[in-house]
Design a protein around this motif. Structure first.
Motif, PDB file in Angstrom:
ATOM      1  N   UNK A 198       0.704  -9.632  10.336  1.00  0.00           N
ATOM      2  CA  UNK A 198       2.081 -10.024  10.666  1.00  0.00           C
ATOM      3  C   UNK A 198       3.118  -9.155   9.962  1.00  0.00           C
ATOM      4  N   UNK A 199       2.738  -8.512   8.837  1.00  0.00           N
ATOM      5  CA  UNK A 199       3.680  -7.668   8.125  1.00  0.00           C
ATOM      6  C   UNK A 199       3.308  -6.198   8.152  1.00  0.00           C
ATOM      7  N   UNK A 232      -4.640  -9.509   4.702  1.00  0.00           N
ATOM      8  CA  UNK A 232      -4.304 -10.242   5.932  1.00  0.00           C
ATOM      9  C   UNK A 232      -2.885  -9.984   6.421  1.00  0.00           C
ATOM     10  N   UNK A 233      -1.948  -9.781   5.510  1.00  0.00           N
ATOM     11  CA  UNK A 233      -0.551  -9.593   5.917  1.00  0.00           C
ATOM     12  C   UNK A 233      -0.258  -8.155   6.334  1.00  0.00           C
ATOM     13  N   UNK A 234      -0.751  -7.180   5.569  1.00  0.00           N
ATOM     14  CA  UNK A 234      -0.377  -5.793   5.824  1.00  0.00           C
ATOM     15  C   UNK A 234      -1.481  -4.975   6.490  1.00  0.00           C
ATOM     16  N   UNK A 252       6.375 -11.483  -3.591  1.00  0.00           N
ATOM     17  CA  UNK A 252       6.789 -11.309  -2.187  1.00  0.00           C
ATOM     18  C   UNK A 252       6.168 -10.081  -1.527  1.00  0.00           C
ATOM     19  N   UNK A 253       5.491  -9.235  -2.311  1.00  0.00           N
ATOM     20  CA  UNK A 253       4.756  -8.108  -1.744  1.00  0.00           C
ATOM     21  C   UNK A 253       3.281  -8.507  -1.725  1.00  0.00           C
ATOM     22  N   UNK A 254       2.752  -8.846  -0.552  1.00  0.00           N
ATOM     23  CA  UNK A 254       1.489  -9.578  -0.449  1.00  0.00           C
ATOM     24  C   UNK A 254       0.268  -8.657  -0.378  1.00  0.00           C
ATOM     25  N   UNK A 261       0.519   1.715   0.878  1.00  0.00           N
ATOM     26  CA  UNK A 261       1.965   1.631   1.069  1.00  0.00           C
ATOM     27  C   UNK A 261       2.365   1.926   2.511  1.00  0.00           C
ATOM     28  N   UNK A 262       1.587   2.752   3.214  1.00  0.00           N
ATOM     29  CA  UNK A 262       1.904   3.067   4.611  1.00  0.00           C
ATOM     30  C   UNK A 262       1.840   1.831   5.504  1.00  0.00           C
ATOM     31  N   UNK A 263       0.945   0.894   5.160  1.00  0.00           N
ATOM     32  CA  UNK A 263       0.721  -0.258   6.028  1.00  0.00           C
ATOM     33  C   UNK A 263       1.744  -1.367   5.848  1.00  0.00           C
ATOM     34  N   UNK A 264       2.513  -1.336   4.747  1.00  0.00           N
ATOM     35  CA  UNK A 264       3.404  -2.464   4.439  1.00  0.00           C
ATOM     36  C   UNK A 264       4.767  -2.277   5.100  1.00  0.00           C
TER      37      UNK A 264
END
Length: 578
Positions: free
Chosen positions: A129-130, A122-124, A283-285, A186-189
């Protein structure tokens, strides 16, 4: 959705390019599982759509191991008189924005039931949102943007911007990706750190809640039943990716170490509580926080939708009731046993809720792993995970070892699996096919059959795989198994090979009327077919029909052994008639 490939025009499939709506900064984008479903829904059918992310898609395996595929096979056995379709609309690196965007198109294709397993991305995930693909946190703006992508002018502008960013990436990084790294994960974060309870964290929760509400409401407005599922991830064997420095109250690492401490003391409930906190404060979701499960449970209650208690299923099969590597490959993707367990959880929830029918005759769910999964699947999946975990965030940036450059295959299976990894034109299905042919050449028919069964499970509408497996059974003189397999192929597509061999096997078994029924649908230019249908008519006392096909054979292949054999039957029948 687009039409199926040539020869399968009566089917639809999910457009392999559909994710380009959501990923415009990557040249390579995630693709949906390869599967077909009928354009015209049959009367006696039940159509299920599965909505999810990489775990539901079956990553790092292929269709035959993914839980929706396992579920379809079991439902098909439970309800043999129904046409069960389980259509898997799941992709890596997407979130509820993608699922919401696809909802109307799914509704147009007449689903009876929707199964949802989503939340980890959901976040990345795209538009999160991230995420690097984010255009902000305003839902109205994002939804408007997705609607505008129906216009070619908007797509053109977006692609020009994406091309510019990719070109910059090539100049600075020597890569075609905007922010190159070893994986799409990793590309999406973009926003790597999202602190627990921070404003961005709360925005992600709101995004998930509101999108899920809208998805459920859209389906329920059309009287389509929805089933939700809790999320599971690796708690005890995945340490936090990023732990915030400072006091222990905000430290994911502190909670993780406390979990280890209480696990050593055999206080497993307290250990689990700390492991969950460690996941939540990470903190890395890349794993959904536990509040997402609370949201899912409340949504199920508020919308009166069945809930799959996935956490409890995984707990029961985990060491000391704490989910870890026994069922999860790395941080959240289930292994093959985990995929089968997910299918079991959904199956038993559908059974308990009496969805599909009030009468579930065969309600025992076995593993189903051995029916369609081979060593190639396990080894390929391990290679994918080994490659993934060599890079960030599992290893520090710059410290990764290049898996592709260091791995040396030790046998034929590893050789094929390794060939698949870097290729866009050679996939796991092609690997199963090549391995099956290899086993046949070595006379290892049992192993060849397992590869063909994996292919049948992965792509059940492709009749060529049934044919190849049936040939192996026929060569082994196991005609009953060949007969069962070929009859199954006819559920998806009529084919001459199945008609011919079902007819011949039924003739061998003395079922002459059944033999005639199938042989008359086969290719009448095939001398063997004509020979056998003539024999079946002669043997059942239908002399005139036997003569008809004997005369046809004399035209087709007058000097064949078949014609000589029928000439003897003809003479015998003439003698009997006198």
């Amino acid at each position: 959705f687009i039409a199926g490939p040539e020869g399968y025009e009566e089917y639809l499939r999910c457009n392999p390019e559909v994710t380009r709506r959501y990923f415009y900064l990557q040249e390579k984008v995630p693709t949906p599982p390869i599967q077909l479903f009928l354009k015209n829904k049959p009367a006696n059918s039940f159509r299920i759509f599965v909505l999810g992310e990489s775990s539901a898609a079956g990553f790092p395996y292929s269709n035959n191991s993914a839980f929706p595929n396992v579920l379809q096979r079991k439902l098909g056995e439970t309800f043999p008189d129904k046409k069960i379709e389980v259509v898997n609309i799941s992709f890596s690196a997407i979130n509820t924005y993608t699922l919401l965007d696809l909802t109307d198109e799914i509704i147009e294709n007449s689903p009876d039931l929707i199964l949802i397993y989503t939340g980890h991305n959901e976040y990345y995930g795209a538009m999160g949102v991230g995420s690097v693909q984010s255009i902000g946190n305003n839902r109205w703006l994002i939804k408007s943007y997705l609607k505008l992508q129906k216009f070619k002018s908007v797509i053109l502008l977006r692609d020009i911007i994406g091309w510019f960013k990719i070109s910059i990436g090539k100049i600075f990084y020597g890569s075609s990706e905007n922010n190159p790294s070893s994986s799409l994960m990793s590309q999406m974060a973009q926003e790597q750190e999202i602190i627990y309870k921070s404003e961005l964290y709360e925005s992600g929760k709101e995004q998930f809640t509101e999108n899920m509400k809208e998805i459920i409401e859209k389906f329920q407005e059309k009287k389509i039943k929805v089933v939700l599922s809790e999320l599971v991830s690796n708690l005890k064997d995945q340490k936090p990716f990023v732990s915030v420095k400072g006091n222990n109250a905000n430290s994911a690492e502190y909670y993780y170490l406390k979990g280890k401490e209480f696990e050593k003391k055999s206080d497993f409930k307290t250990a689990e509580d700390f492991y969950i906190k460690a996941k939540d404060y990470d903190a890395l979701r890349f794993r959904a926080p536990e509040e997402f499960n609370e949201i899912i449970i409340n949504l199920a209650k508020n919308y009166s939708t069945p809930l799959v208690p996935m956490k409890e299923y995984f707990r029961q099969e985990s060491e000391n009731g704490i989910i870890g590597r026994k069922l999860i490959l790395e941080h959240l993707h289930p292994n093959i046993d985990g995929c089968c367990l997910m299918a079991k959880a959904f199956y038993e929830t559908l059974r308990d809720e009496k969805i599909l029918s009030n009468n579930w005759q065969d309600s025992v769910f076995y593993s189903y792993k051995n029916d369609a999964v081979t060593e190639l699947d396990s080894i390929y999946g391990k290679m994918i995970i080994d490659d993934l975990t060599q890079g960030w965030p599992f290893k520090q940036k710059g410290s990764a070892v290049n898996f592709m450059q260091t791995f040396v295959p030790k046998n034929k299976i590893e050789e094929i699996a390794f060939k698949i990894l870097p290729s866009d034109n050679y996939n796991l299905e092609a690997g199963h096919l090549d391995l099956a042919k290899y086993y046949e050449s070595k006379g290892e028919n049992g192993k060849a059959l397992k590869e063909y069964k994996a292919l049948i499970a992965s792509l059940p509408v492709e009749t060529e795989f049934y044919k190849r497996a049936a040939i192996v059974y026929i060569n082994l003189e196991n005609y009953d198994e060949a007969n069962k397999l070929l009859r199954k192929s006819l559920r998806y597509k009529e084919n001459d090979f199945a008609f011919k061999w079902i007819g011949q096997i039924e003739f061998k078994n003395g079922n002459f009327s059944e033999a005639i029924k199938y042989l008359q649908k086969a290719d009448m230019k095939d001398p063997q077919v004509v020979f056998n249908i003539s024999r079946a008519h002669y043997s059942s006392g239908q002399f005139d029909m036997g003569e008809k096909y004997f005369n046809l054979l004399k035209i087709l292949d007058p000097n064949s052994k078949y014609a000589r054999y029928l000439a003897k039957m003809h003479s015998l029948n003439k003698t009997k008639q006198k």
